[in-house]
Design a protein around this motif. Structure first.
Motif, PDB file in Angstrom:
ATOM      1  N   ALA A  70      34.433  56.145  87.315  1.00 51.71           N
ATOM      2  CA  ALA A  70      35.234  57.289  87.850  1.00 51.71           C
ATOM      3  C   ALA A  70      35.348  58.102  86.898  1.00 51.71           C
TER       4      ALA A  70
ATOM      5  N   ALA B  79      32.224  61.735  87.683  1.00 54.71           N
ATOM      6  CA  ALA B  79      33.071  62.803  87.711  1.00 54.71           C
ATOM      7  C   ALA B  79      32.390  63.728  86.367  1.00 54.71           C
TER       8      ALA B  79
ATOM      9  N   ALA C   6      28.880  64.286  87.845  1.00 53.65           N
ATOM     10  CA  ALA C   6      29.158  65.247  89.141  1.00 53.65           C
ATOM     11  C   ALA C   6      29.940  66.699  88.030  1.00 53.65           C
TER      12      ALA C   6
ATOM     13  N   ALA D 164      26.639  68.482  86.944  1.00 58.91           N
ATOM     14  CA  ALA D 164      25.881  68.718  88.315  1.00 58.91           C
ATOM     15  C   ALA D 164      26.195  70.034  88.537  1.00 58.91           C
ATOM     16  N   VAL D 165      27.694  70.420  89.486  1.00 60.79           N
ATOM     17  CA  VAL D 165      27.840  71.752  89.681  1.00 60.79           C
ATOM     18  C   VAL D 165      27.716  73.058  88.007  1.00 60.79           C
TER      19      VAL D 165
ATOM     20  N   ALA E  67      24.336  73.624  88.382  1.00 69.22           N
ATOM     21  CA  ALA E  67      23.892  73.861  89.892  1.00 69.22           C
ATOM     22  C   ALA E  67      24.415  75.606  89.480  1.00 69.22           C
ATOM     23  N   VAL E  68      25.341  75.672  89.332  1.00 65.53           N
ATOM     24  CA  VAL E  68      25.919  77.536  89.679  1.00 65.53           C
ATOM     25  C   VAL E  68      25.449  78.047  88.769  1.00 65.53           C
TER      26      VAL E  68
ATOM     27  N   GLY F  92      22.268  78.373  87.825  1.00 67.37           N
ATOM     28  CA  GLY F  92      20.826  78.870  88.097  1.00 67.37           C
ATOM     29  C   GLY F  92      19.994  78.997  86.595  1.00 67.37           C
TER      30      GLY F  92
ATOM     31  N   TYR G 200      40.739  66.932  86.090  1.00 67.52           N
ATOM     32  CA  TYR G 200      40.824  65.401  85.972  1.00 67.52           C
ATOM     33  C   TYR G 200      41.878  65.055  84.637  1.00 67.52           C
TER      34      TYR G 200
ATOM     35  N   VAL H 217      22.599  80.034  92.686  1.00 68.79           N
ATOM     36  CA  VAL H 217      23.493  78.758  92.418  1.00 68.79           C
ATOM     37  C   VAL H 217      22.038  77.651  93.423  1.00 68.79           C
ATOM     38  N   ASN H 218      21.608  76.640  92.946  1.00 71.05           N
ATOM     39  CA  ASN H 218      20.984  75.187  93.583  1.00 71.05           C
ATOM     40  C   ASN H 218      22.767  74.558  94.448  1.00 71.05           C
TER      41      ASN H 218
ATOM     42  N   LEU I 290      21.866  70.377  94.642  1.00 66.28           N
ATOM     43  CA  LEU I 290      22.919  70.264  93.950  1.00 66.28           C
ATOM     44  C   LEU I 290      24.501  70.817  93.853  1.00 66.28           C
ATOM     45  N   LEU I 291      24.669  71.515  93.860  1.00 67.18           N
ATOM     46  CA  LEU I 291      26.528  72.246  94.130  1.00 67.18           C
ATOM     47  C   LEU I 291      26.632  71.073  94.935  1.00 67.18           C
TER      48      LEU I 291
ATOM     49  N   GLY J 239      27.408  67.443  93.675  1.00 74.07           N
ATOM     50  CA  GLY J 239      28.479  67.834  92.977  1.00 74.07           C
ATOM     51  C   GLY J 239      29.624  67.359  92.898  1.00 74.07           C
ATOM     52  N   ILE J 240      29.695  68.262  94.102  1.00 72.93           N
ATOM     53  CA  ILE J 240      31.051  68.366  94.421  1.00 72.93           C
ATOM     54  C   ILE J 240      31.541  67.119  95.149  1.00 72.93           C
TER      55      ILE J 240
ATOM     56  N   VAL K 237      30.661  63.929  94.512  1.00 74.08           N
ATOM     57  CA  VAL K 237      30.929  63.123  93.838  1.00 74.08           C
ATOM     58  C   VAL K 237      32.681  62.560  93.247  1.00 74.08           C
ATOM     59  N   LEU K 238      32.780  63.963  92.733  1.00 72.66           N
ATOM     60  CA  LEU K 238      33.815  64.683  92.511  1.00 72.66           C
ATOM     61  C   LEU K 238      34.807  64.027  92.946  1.00 72.66           C
ATOM     62  N   VAL K 239      34.630  65.098  94.504  1.00 74.64           N
ATOM     63  CA  VAL K 239      35.516  64.404  95.965  1.00 74.64           C
ATOM     64  C   VAL K 239      35.588  62.840  95.703  1.00 74.64           C
TER      65      VAL K 239
ATOM     66  N   ALA L 207      35.188  60.511  93.132  1.00 72.56           N
ATOM     67  CA  ALA L 207      35.691  60.438  92.165  1.00 72.56           C
ATOM     68  C   ALA L 207      36.837  60.545  91.479  1.00 72.56           C
ATOM     69  N   GLY L 208      37.438  61.643  92.263  1.00 72.80           N
ATOM     70  CA  GLY L 208      39.267  61.932  91.534  1.00 72.80           C
ATOM     71  C   GLY L 208      40.262  61.621  93.312  1.00 72.80           C
TER      72      GLY L 208
ATOM     73  N   ILE M 256      39.249  57.696  93.821  1.00 73.87           N
ATOM     74  CA  ILE M 256      38.773  56.636  93.482  1.00 73.87           C
ATOM     75  C   ILE M 256      39.731  56.124  91.863  1.00 73.87           C
ATOM     76  N   LEU M 257      40.152  57.761  91.276  1.00 75.88           N
ATOM     77  CA  LEU M 257      41.353  57.936  90.104  1.00 75.88           C
ATOM     78  C   LEU M 257      42.554  57.369  90.072  1.00 75.88           C
TER      79      LEU M 257
END
Lengths: 192, 246
Positions: free
Chosen positions: A17, A21, A24, A27-28, A31-32, A34, A54, B215-216, B219-220, B223-224, B226-228, B230-231, B233-234
């Motif tokens: 996990a 994280a 991800a 990736a964020v 993405a932010v 650019g 986290y 901003v892409n 991808l954003l 990413g969000i 997967v973060l949610v 993973a969060g 699960i964690l």
């Protein structure tokens, strides 16, 4: 029953996990950012904030004492000296405010360490032991920089990751590698 | 005292670090961290009202070795932070004259001078790029990815950004432009050296040519997501773990 004695399956899930994280969060950040890439201070701070969430959930061991600080400063010196010897001091320095830049850099570096050598290291350590934790956190450290800087940084960041992991083992906390990481990054202002 | 495991890893890490630095010193950034802020743009002739750091732009020179009649890979950067001009030369991309042992690559900043582009305004210095083997000009023979790249830093990151133009006998001509950084623009696979500059086009024309940015979103969102996941699960795992440990 102690946390260290818990079934490995829980640490496996925790490690996976955290790995997901981290990917991800990178990736964020990409993405932010650019086209700004690693130069984007805003994207760097978003990345740091995600990692901090986290870290807050995992609550890794945090220790600040004389030994930790000394180990951290020694680690920073080990990281900076080769750069000084090979490339020297920069004839030109960046523009802008060192204070503003250094605060952002320190936040990103410190949260990376709290995540990698704190939360992720602890999960990997419980799952597969210290050696896997050192290597796993180093691989994650090197990999997270590839989308930002390119593949050429992989060998150097892998070696740096191993040193930061060794500092984690030596000090028993993520704060020593954080001091080394922050110190080396801040010295970058004056390095070529 | 440092334990055996820690000592072993410290030694291994220092050895790895030394090996990496000796075998292949990495290019910037040194290790990590967010990018350093650029210095103010340095003009040969600044536009009216511009406040820079009062320093003149630098000239960049780099000697590229020639082995068996072919040039090695090389690049030059000007001395500003970040460099205002970079030129990347791929191996074997230059028409090296027989007997030459090296090629000297040079980028000299100049003030824009007549004739100026018919459309748009030059916003950077004009950079005169030369490649000489002794006194003999060296042409570019490589094309595309195997050729020569030029990169210029714009004075600012405002969008729509400028485009590359190259001075020819017929005047300034527009060239391929890719935004490769916040305020960095690249023209890949250039056909000849000479005078190069960034030109700001009138807003409408430039907007059509802008490569985009920002901003892409896809991808954003991924990413969000997967973060949610993973969060969640964690958090579940940590609650169970702490519950058992108490």
């Amino acid at each position: 029953m102690t946390i260290a004695a818990l079934p490995r399956s829980r640490s496996v899930a925790e490690s996976l996990a955290l790995g997901a994280a981290l990917a991800a969060a990178v990736a964020v950040r990409v993405a932010v950012a650019g086209p700004g890439g690693p130069s984007s201070i805003g994207a760097g701070l978003v990345f740091a904030a995600i990692l901090a969430l986290y870290v807050g959930a995992c609550r890794p061991v945090t220790r600040v004492d004389r030994r930790t600080v000394v180990l951290g400063l020694a680690g920073a010196a080990v990281l900076v000296v080769p750069a000084l010897l090979v490339r020297g001091v920069a004839a030109q320095h960046p523009g802008g405010s060192y204070l503003r830049w250094s605060v952002a850099v320190a936040m990103v570096a410190a949260t990376e360490e709290a995540f990698l050598r704190g939360a992720l290291f602890a999960a990997l350590d419980r799952w597969r032991g210290t050696d896997v934790a050192v290597v796993g956190a180093a691989v994650a450290f090197a990999a997270l920089h590839v989308p930002l800087y390119g593949w050429h940084v992989l060998p150097l960041d892998l070696a740096v990751g191993l040193l930061l992991g060794a500092l984690r083992v030596a000090s028993g906390s993520w704060t020593a590698p954080a001091i080394a990481h922050v110190g080396a990054d801040l010295a970058g202002w004056w390095l070529v | 005292m440092v334990g055996v495991t820690a000592r072993r890893w410290l030694l291994a890490a220092v050895a790895a670090l030394a090996a990496v630095w000796v075998v292949g010193p990495a290019t910037a950034p040194i290790y990590d961290g967010i990018g350093s802020p650029d210095q103010p743009y340095r003009y040969v002739k600044a536009p009216p009202g511009y406040k820079g750091d009062g320093k003149k732009p630098t000239t960049a020179t780099q000697v590229i070795p020639v082995v068996n009649g072919k040039n090695r890979a090389g690049y030059l950067n000007s001395g500003e932070y970040g460099p205002q001009v970079d030129v990347y030369v791929q191996p074997g991309s230059l028409g090296v004259p027989p007997g030459a042992t090296s090629v000297t690559l040079k980028a000299t900043p100049l003030a824009p001078s007549a004739p100026l582009p018919k459309v748009g305004t030059i916003v950077s210095n004009v950079y005169r790029i030369t490649a000489l083997a002794g006194t003999t000009p060296v042409p570019i023979t490589g094309t595309g990815e195997r050729g020569v790249y030029i990169q210029l830093r714009a004075p600012d990151a405002r969008q729509p950004g400028p485009v590359f133009e190259h001075r020819t006998a017929a005047g300034w001509q527009r060239e391929k432009t890719a935004r490769s950084g916040n305020d960095i623009y690249q023209s890949p696979g250039i056909r000849e050296f000479g005078d190069w500059a960034l030109v700001k086009l009138p807003a409408a024309a430039s907007a059509k040519r802008s490569a985009g940015g920002g901003v892409n979103v896809g991808l954003l969102a991924a990413g969000i997501g997967v973060l949610v996941l993973a969060g969640v699960i964690l958090v579940i795992r940590l609650r169970r773990t702490r519950g058992v440990a108490l």
